[in-house]
Design an enzyme around this catalytic site. Sequence first.
Site, PDB file in Angstrom:
ATOM      1  CE  LYS A 169      -2.110  -0.956   3.903  1.00 32.23           C
ATOM      2  NZ  LYS A 169      -1.526  -2.249   4.340  1.00 32.23           N
ATOM      3  NE  ARG A 199      -4.061  -1.056  10.319  1.00 31.61           N
ATOM      4  CZ  ARG A 199      -3.002  -0.530   9.694  1.00 31.61           C
ATOM      5  NH1 ARG A 199      -3.058   0.674   9.194  1.00 31.61           N
ATOM      6  NH2 ARG A 199      -1.897  -1.218   9.575  1.00 31.61           N
ATOM      7  NE  ARG A 203       7.690  -3.197   5.900  1.00 31.54           N
ATOM      8  CZ  ARG A 203       6.394  -2.948   5.775  1.00 31.54           C
ATOM      9  NH1 ARG A 203       5.823  -2.932   4.582  1.00 31.54           N
ATOM     10  NH2 ARG A 203       5.657  -2.711   6.837  1.00 31.54           N
ATOM     11  NE  ARG A 229       6.510  -0.139   9.927  1.00 33.43           N
ATOM     12  CZ  ARG A 229       5.297  -0.219   9.400  1.00 33.43           C
ATOM     13  NH1 ARG A 229       5.077   0.237   8.171  1.00 33.43           N
ATOM     14  NH2 ARG A 229       4.298  -0.731  10.068  1.00 33.43           N
ATOM     15  NE  ARG A 268       2.185  -4.312  11.255  1.00 33.71           N
ATOM     16  CZ  ARG A 268       3.305  -4.141  10.537  1.00 33.71           C
ATOM     17  NH1 ARG A 268       4.452  -4.658  10.965  1.00 33.71           N
ATOM     18  NH2 ARG A 268       3.280  -3.479   9.418  1.00 33.71           N
TER      19      ARG A 268
HETATM   20  P1  AMP Z   1       1.017   0.700   9.053  1.00 34.96           P
HETATM   21  O1  AMP Z   1       2.183   1.592   8.828  1.00 34.96           O
HETATM   22  O2  AMP Z   1      -0.195   1.130   8.265  1.00 34.96           O
HETATM   23  O3  AMP Z   1       1.330  -0.755   8.849  1.00 34.96           O
HETATM   24  O4  AMP Z   1       0.605   0.863  10.589  1.00 34.96           O
HETATM   25  C1  AMP Z   1       1.500   0.519  11.629  1.00 34.96           C
HETATM   26  C2  AMP Z   1       0.748   0.420  12.941  1.00 34.96           C
HETATM   27  O5  AMP Z   1       0.148   1.689  13.260  1.00 34.96           O
HETATM   28  C3  AMP Z   1      -0.408  -0.568  12.967  1.00 34.96           C
HETATM   29  O6  AMP Z   1       0.024  -1.888  13.227  1.00 34.96           O
HETATM   30  C4  AMP Z   1      -1.272   0.004  14.088  1.00 34.96           C
HETATM   31  O7  AMP Z   1      -0.723  -0.282  15.361  1.00 34.96           O
HETATM   32  C5  AMP Z   1      -1.137   1.514  13.857  1.00 34.96           C
HETATM   33  N1  AMP Z   1      -2.156   2.024  12.913  1.00 34.96           N
HETATM   34  C6  AMP Z   1      -1.933   2.546  11.662  1.00 34.96           C
HETATM   35  N2  AMP Z   1      -3.069   2.928  11.091  1.00 34.96           N
HETATM   36  C7  AMP Z   1      -4.059   2.646  11.976  1.00 34.96           C
HETATM   37  C8  AMP Z   1      -5.477   2.790  11.945  1.00 34.96           C
HETATM   38  N3  AMP Z   1      -6.114   3.286  10.866  1.00 34.96           N
HETATM   39  N4  AMP Z   1      -6.173   2.391  13.048  1.00 34.96           N
HETATM   40  C9  AMP Z   1      -5.555   1.907  14.128  1.00 34.96           C
HETATM   41  N5  AMP Z   1      -4.234   1.711  14.214  1.00 34.96           N
HETATM   42  C10 AMP Z   1      -3.475   2.086  13.145  1.00 34.96           C
END
Ligand code: AMP
Length: 215
Positions: free
Chosen positions: A13, A88, A127, A161, A172
Site C-alpha cells: 500500500k 482499519r 524491509r 521499523r 497485525r
Molecule cells: P502501518 O504503517 O499502516 O502498517 O501501521 C502501523 C501500525 O500503526 C499498525 O500496526 C497500528 O498499530 C497503527 N495504525 C496505523 N493505522 C491505523 C489505523 N487506521 N487504526 C488503528 N491503528 C493504526
Amino acid sequence: MDIILLGPPGAGKGTQAQRLVEHHGMLQLSTGDMLRETRKADTELGHKVADIMDSGGLVSDEIVSAMIDAKLADMGPETGAIFDGYPRTAAQADQLDDILARHGRKLDHVIELEVNEEALVERITGRFTCANCGAGYHDVFKQPATPGVCDKCGSTEFKRRPDDNEETVRKRMQEYRGKTAPILPGYEQRGIVSRVDGMDSIEDVTHAIDAILTR
Ligand code: AMP
C-alpha cells in the site's frame, strides 16, 4: 478523486501510494506514518501509541480519525487523497464517510491489494528504509546498487521499523483479517471495490491501479 488502498500489512500500500503521489499529484494520508510521528514525542500519547504499535494492535478509532480529519481540513478540494492504512475498522469506515461528507468529498475507489500471507512475512521482515530520504529497500528483493549506500541520496544510514518482526507481523495480520477485511462488503455494495494482484511486480501493480483510476 479520493481512494482507499486496502490490504494486509506488507501488501504494498505504501509503495503504491508513493507512486500515485508521483504520477497523479495526489496526497498520501498514511495513519501509520502519522502515528510514527506521534510516537516520537515524549508524551503520554506518544508512549501509549508506541506500545500499541509495537504489540501489533490498533490505535483507537477516535485518534486516527481525528488525524485524518485534520489533514483533509488542510487540503484543497482539487487534490485527491489516498487513504493508506485507514480505515482499519468498521467504526473508522463510518467515521470516514462522515468526515468526507463534512469536507464535501466523496470516495471514488477502494482498491484491494490481494496477497499471499506467507509471502508477506518474508516481504515485511526483510524491509528497511534510508534513514535520510525514506527510500525503501529489501534484504532479498531490493538491495541498494552499492551495498550500504542509498541509491537516491547516498546516505549510509538505514533503519527498520520496530513492528516489522515476525511476531508483531502475525498479530497485525490477525487484526487485518478480524477487523479490516470485514469492511469490504460494505464498499462492495456501493460498487466501488476493485481488486489487484498484489503479488505482481511493483510496476505491474501500478499499471493495474492506473487502469482502474482512468477508466
Ligand atoms: P502501518 O504503517 O499502516 O502498517 O501501521 C502501523 C501500525 O500503526 C499498525 O500496526 C497500528 O498499530 C497503527 N495504525 C496505523 N493505522 C491505523 C489505523 N487506521 N487504526 C488503528 N491503528 C493504526
